[in-house]
Design an enzyme around this catalytic site. Structure first.
Site, mmCIF file in Angstrom:
data_model
loop_
_atom_site.group_PDB
_atom_site.id
_atom_site.type_symbol
_atom_site.label_atom_id
_atom_site.label_comp_id
_atom_site.label_asym_id
_atom_site.label_seq_id
_atom_site.Cartn_x
_atom_site.Cartn_y
_atom_site.Cartn_z
ATOM 1 N N ASP A 95 0.816 -1.214 0.000
ATOM 2 C CA ASP A 95 0.000 0.000 0.000
ATOM 3 C C ASP A 95 0.853 1.269 0.000
ATOM 4 O OD1 ASP A 95 -2.131 -1.663 0.104
ATOM 5 O OD2 ASP A 95 -2.965 -0.885 1.985
ATOM 6 N N ASP A 96 0.224 2.330 -0.495
ATOM 7 C CA ASP A 96 0.665 3.727 -0.314
ATOM 8 C C ASP A 96 1.786 4.172 -1.248
ATOM 9 O OD1 ASP A 96 -1.143 3.646 1.726
ATOM 10 O OD2 ASP A 96 0.365 3.516 3.319
ATOM 11 N N HIS A 146 -5.783 3.126 -4.689
ATOM 12 C CA HIS A 146 -5.793 3.364 -3.253
ATOM 13 C C HIS A 146 -6.197 4.818 -2.984
ATOM 14 C CE1 HIS A 146 -5.069 1.854 0.681
ATOM 15 N NE2 HIS A 146 -4.014 2.612 0.956
ATOM 16 N N HIS A 150 -5.542 9.586 -0.417
ATOM 17 C CA HIS A 150 -5.530 8.731 0.772
ATOM 18 C C HIS A 150 -6.385 9.273 1.919
ATOM 19 C CE1 HIS A 150 -3.920 6.025 3.901
ATOM 20 N NE2 HIS A 150 -3.521 5.270 2.891
ATOM 21 N N HIS A 247 3.673 -2.662 3.123
ATOM 22 C CA HIS A 247 3.774 -1.288 2.637
ATOM 23 C C HIS A 247 5.109 -1.076 1.934
ATOM 24 C CE1 HIS A 247 0.832 -1.118 5.935
ATOM 25 N NE2 HIS A 247 0.270 -0.114 5.264
#
Length: 726
Positions: A95-96, A146, A150, A247
Site C-alpha cells: 500500500d501507499d 488506493h 488517501h 507497505h
C-alpha cells in the site's frame, strides 16, 4: 471634427488599449510559476487530504457473509460475493506507493524470487513516480487504486469518492496506459472490520465497477517491530491462502525489504506460490489498456506533474541562491557601510585640500515646467560658487522660457532639438566654463551645502566622479514611502558598500559630480544604453578613476507617484543596467583597473542588482506556498526571519542617514507588494533583453511637489541639514 483629429483620437485609443500588453508576458510567466507550485502541492497530498479515521461504528447493516467472508468482495453485479484465496497461494499487497526509495527495492526482491504482487498505489505518488508504475506492470504485477489523496472515504461525499477514483485512474493511464478494476480503501483492515460507515463506500465503489480487496493477514510492518516479527505475522497457518498486507511507502521500509528476502524463499520451499490476485483466482487480468483521448489526458497529466516537480526543484535552488545572496549582501552592507561611516566621519577626515573653485551645474530638462523653477532657485541658494546651465531638450511646455524669465545671475539656458538626455548633458559639458561639473535632474532640488559637499572628494586627484545622496522628497504617499525606504537602504547603503570595495556601479542622475578631464577621456555621456549614469560610471572605473560616495551631498528628487510611472522608470533602469553590464563585459578579461572592476564590480552588480531582485520574490512565493500547503509554522518563521534581517539593515541605514524610523512601519507591506512589482518589472526587462527588443526613453509626469530647500514644507533644522518632516 477634422479627419486628422479623428485619426489622432483613434491612434490614442489604440495606444491605450495596447498598453496592458506590456505586462502580459511577465504576468503570464508569474501565473504559470504559481500554477506549477499549486500543482506540486496538489500531488504531494498537501491539499484536499483528509487523514481522519472514522471511529468504530455499528455493523448491523453489513451482510454477515461479508463480515465472515474472504478478503475479496465483489458486489459489482448487485449481488454480494466474497472470495478466499486458494490454499498455498499468497497474494502480497503493498500500500501507499510507489516510493522512489523503497518500491524499487521491493520490486528487485520480488523479481529475484520470481514472485508477483498487487500494488495499491495512490494517485499522488503514481503521478510523481510514473516510471515505477510502468515497471510494476512490465514485470507482471497488478496495480490497484488506493485513492488519489488517501483520505478516509467514510467521511467523504459521493462526488469526492468519484473524484478520488477518477484522478487515481488518470494517473494510472498516464503512467502505464492502463485502467484497473481493483480497489482498496485507505485504512481498511480485515473483512470483519467493515461497519455501517465503511460498508456503504464499498457498495458505492462496486457500482462503479470495482472489486474491493482488503486483507486477512497483516504483517504490521509499519510498526517496524523487526524482521522476524514481520515474517511471523505475514505467515498464514496450516497452508491456507491469504492476502498479506505490507507497505512499500510511508517511511523507512528497510525491515519490510529484509523480511521479504527471507519470507519469499522460506514459504516457496513450503510449496507456496506468490501471485497477483487474478492469477490466484484464475480470473481475467484486472488491467485494461486505455487508448485515445483517455490515454492522452493521462499523459498530459503526468507531463504537467513532472514539469511542476522540475519547476519546483529549480525554484528551490533559486530560493537557496537568493537566501545566500540576501545574507551575503546584508552582511557586506552592514560591515562595509560601518567601515565607510567610520572613515568619513572620523575627526579631521579630509579628501585633500579644500575644493573652493567654481562649479558648472548641468540641468538637462525636457518638459519640466512644473519643477524647473524650484530646481534652479535651490542652486542659487548654494553656499558654493556655481554657474547653472539648463539644457532645454526640445521642451514643448515653456521650460526654457520659465528659466529665462527668472533672470537669475550665472544661469544660462541652452536650447537644442529633442535628442535625449545623454546628448543634452554632452551639450552642457561643451558649454561649461569650469573643470568640475555637477549633473542633476530637472525635477531635483539641492540643499545649500550639497554642491560644496559633492565636490570636496576632488581634493583627491585620483577621484574622477562623486555620487551624492539622493532622497525622495514626495514621501507622503504609500508608494513614496516605499521608495524612500528603497533609496535610504537599497541605494545609499549599497553606495557605502561599493565605495569601500571601489566598484560603485552608478552615479545617480539626480546628484553626481565629474572631472571634465575624466569625462573627456571616456568620450563623454553615451546613448548606447538607457542607463547613461551607470554606463558612464562603469567607463570611469575601467579608465582607472576612483568613484566615491558623498553622504552629506543631499538632493531631493520627485519619485514616481503612480504604479504606471514607477513601472516605466524601473523598467528603464533595469533594462539600462543590463545593457551597461553587457556593454562593459570585456572588462572581466582585461588587465589593470578595468580588469579589477570587471572581476569585482561586474559580478557584484550582476548578483545584487540583477539576479537577486529577480529571485527575491521566491521568498514570498514560498511563503504563500507554505501558508496553503504547509508547514505553515516553519514557513512563517523563516519569512519573518528574513524580514527581521531586512528591518535591521533598514534601521541601520536610517540611522546613518539620520532619518526618522516611523517610515519603516510600511516595510512588511513593501516586501509583500512592492517587491512583486519590482520582480515583474525586472522580468520584463530580462524578456526585452533576451528577445533583442529596444526600449525608448519614457518621460515621467511631474507634479512639482518637491520645493527648494527654503520652501520645503515642514522644514526644520539648520540649512545644511534640511529635509522634509516625515
Amino acid at each position: 471634427m477634422t479627419p486628422r483629429s479623428t485619426g489622432a483620437r483613434r491612434h490614442r485609443t489604440a495606444r491605450r488599449r495596447r498598453l496592458p500588453l506590456r505586462y502580459l508576458l511577465p504576468v503570464t510567466l508569474l501565473a504559470a510559476l504559481m500554477a506549477m507550485l499549486m500543482l506540486r502541492g496538489y500531488v504531494h497530498s498537501e491539499i484536499l487530504a483528509d487523514h481522519r479515521i472514522a471511529p468504530p461504528a455499528a455493523t448491523d447493516k453489513v451482510p454477515h457473509r461479508v463480515l465472515g467472508g474472504g478478503p475479496v468482495i465483489d458486489a459489482r453485479a448487485g449481488r454480494i460475493n466474497t472470495v478466499r484465496i486458494p490454499h498455498h497461494k499468497l497474494v502480497l499487497t503493498f500500500d501507499d506507493g510507489p516510493d522512489p526509495v523503497w518500491t524499487p527495492k521491493v520490486l528487485d526482491t520480488l523479481k529475484r524470487h520470481h514472485a508477483h504482487a498487487v500494488f495499491f498505489v495512490t494517485g499522488t505518488m503514481a503521478s510523481r513516480y510514473p516510471g515505477l508504475v510502468q515497471r510494476m506492470v512490465d514485470e507482471g504485477h497488478e496495480v490497484g487504486l488506493h485513492t488519489f489523496n488517501h483520505p478516509d472515504l467514510s467521511y467523504q461525499s459521493k462526488s469526492r469518492i468519484d473524484w478520488e477514483l477518477s484522478q487515481n485512474q488518470l494517473a494510472l493511464a498516464g503512467a502505464a496506459g492502463i485502467r484497473t478494476s481493483l480497489f482498496r480503501p485507505p485504512y481498511s483492515s480485515f473483512p470483519d472490520a467493515f461497519d455501517n460507515k465503511s460498508w456503504p463506500v464499498t457498495r458505492y465503489v462496486a457500482q462503479r465497477g470495482y472489486l474491493t480487496l482488503v486483507n486477512n493477514t497483516d504483517s504490521e510492518d509499519w510498526k517496524r517491530s523487526g524482521v522476524e516479527e514481520i515474517i511471523r505475522r505475514a505467515t498464514p497457518k496450516g497452508g491456507k491462502g491469504a492476502v498479506v498486507l505490507m507497505h512499500d511507502s510511508g517511511g523507512d521500509r528497510s525491515q519490510t525489504v529484509a523480511a521479504l528476502d527471507k519470507f519469499l524463499p522460506g514459504l516457496q520451499e513450503e510449496g507456496y506460490r506468490f501471485t497477483n490476485l487474478t492469477e490466484a483466482l484464475d480470473a481475467p487480468s484486472a488491467h485494461t489498456p486505455v487508448t485515445g483521448a483517455e490515454l492522452w489526458k493521462g499523459r498530459a497529466w503526468i507531463f504537467l506533474v513532472q514539469a511542476a516537480e522540475k519547476t519546483t526543484q529549480v525554484l528551490g535552488v533559486g530560493l537557496a541562491v537568493i537566501g545566500v545572496l540576501v545574507i551575503t549582501r546584508f552582511g557586506l552592507m552592514l560591515v562595509l557601510s560601518f567601515a565607510h561611516a567610520r572613515r568619513v566621519r572620523r575627526p579631521g577626515f579630509r579628501w585633500g585640500a579644500p575644493v573652493t573653485e567654481p562649479v558648472s551645474v548641468l540641468v538637462p530638462a525636457y518638459n519640466e515646467a512644473k519643477c524647473i523653477e524650484n530646481t534652479v532657485r535651490s542652486l542659487m541658494d548654494s553656499d558654493h560658487p556655481v554657474e547653472v546651465i539648463v539644457i532645454d531638450d526640445g521642451s514643448s511646455d515653456g521650460t526654457a522660457r520659465i528659466v529665462e524669465d527668472l533672470r537669475l545671475p550665472n544661469v544660462r539656458v541652452v536650447r537644442q532639438h529633442n535628442a535625449g538626455k545623454p546628448a543634452a548633458l554632452n551639450r552642457g559639458i561643451a558649454n561649461a566654463r569650469h573643470d568640475l561639473i555637477v549633473m542633476m535632474d530637472g525635477d531635483t532640488v539641492f540643499e545649500r551645502a550639497t554642491v560644496g559637499e559633492l565636490v570636496q572628494p576632488f581634493g583627491d586627484a585620483r577621484v574622477g566622479a562623486v555620487a551624492g545622496n539622493a532622497k525622495v522628497g514626495n514621501r507622503d504617499s504609500l508608494i513614496g514611502a516605499w521608495q524612500h525606504i528603497e533609496y535610504v537602504m537599497g541605494f545609499n547603503l549599497d553606495r557605502r558598500m561599493y565605495d569601500i570595495l571601489r566598484c560603485m556601479p552608478t552615479i545617480p542622475g539626480a546628484v553626481g559630480a565629474f572631472r571634465r578631464s575624466a569625462l573627456e577621456r571616456v568620450g563623454g555621456m553615451s546613448d548606447d544604453t538607457l542607463a547613461e549614469d551607470t554606463d558612464i560610471t562603469m567607463a570611469l572605473h575601467r579608465d582607472g578613476w576612483r568613484v566615491v560616495y558623498a553622504e552629506k551631498a543631499r538632493a531631493w528628487t520627485e519619485a514616481p507617484e503612480s504604479v504606471q510611472q514607477l513601472w516605466s522608470q524601473r523598467y528603464r533602469w533595469s533594462y539600462g543596467t543590463m545593457q551597461a553590464i553587457w556593454k562593459h563585459r570585456k572588462a572581466v578579461v582585461e588587465r589593470g583597473a578595468s580588469g579589477r572592476f570587471g572581476r569585482v564590480g561586474l559580478p557584484l552588480v550582476s548578483l545584487f542588482m540583477v539576479l537577486a531582485p529577480l529571485l527575491a520574490p521566491l521568498i514570498d512565493v514560498f511563503l504563500l506556498y507554505g501558508l496553503v500547503f504547509g508547514p505553515t509554522g516553519k514557513t512563517v518563521g523563516a519569512w519573518l526571519g528574513v524580514l527581521a534581517i531586512q528591518a535591521a539593515c533598514a534601521a541601520y541605514a536610517f540611522r546613518l542617514d539620520r532619518e526618522r524610523m516611523t517610515h519603516l512601519i510600511s516595510l512588511p507591506l513593501q516586501q509583500i507588494l512592492y517587491r512583486q512589482l519590482m520582480y515583474v518589472v525586472l522580468l520584463q526587462s530580462w524578456i526585452t533583453a533576451l528577445t533583442g527588443g529596444r526600449l525608448r526613453w519614457q518621460k515621467l509626469r511631474r507634479t512639482g511637489v518637491v520645493e527648494a530647500p527654503g520652501g520645503l514644507p515642514g522644514q526644520r533644522g539648520p540649512a545644511n541639514d534640511r529635509r522634509p518632516v516625515a
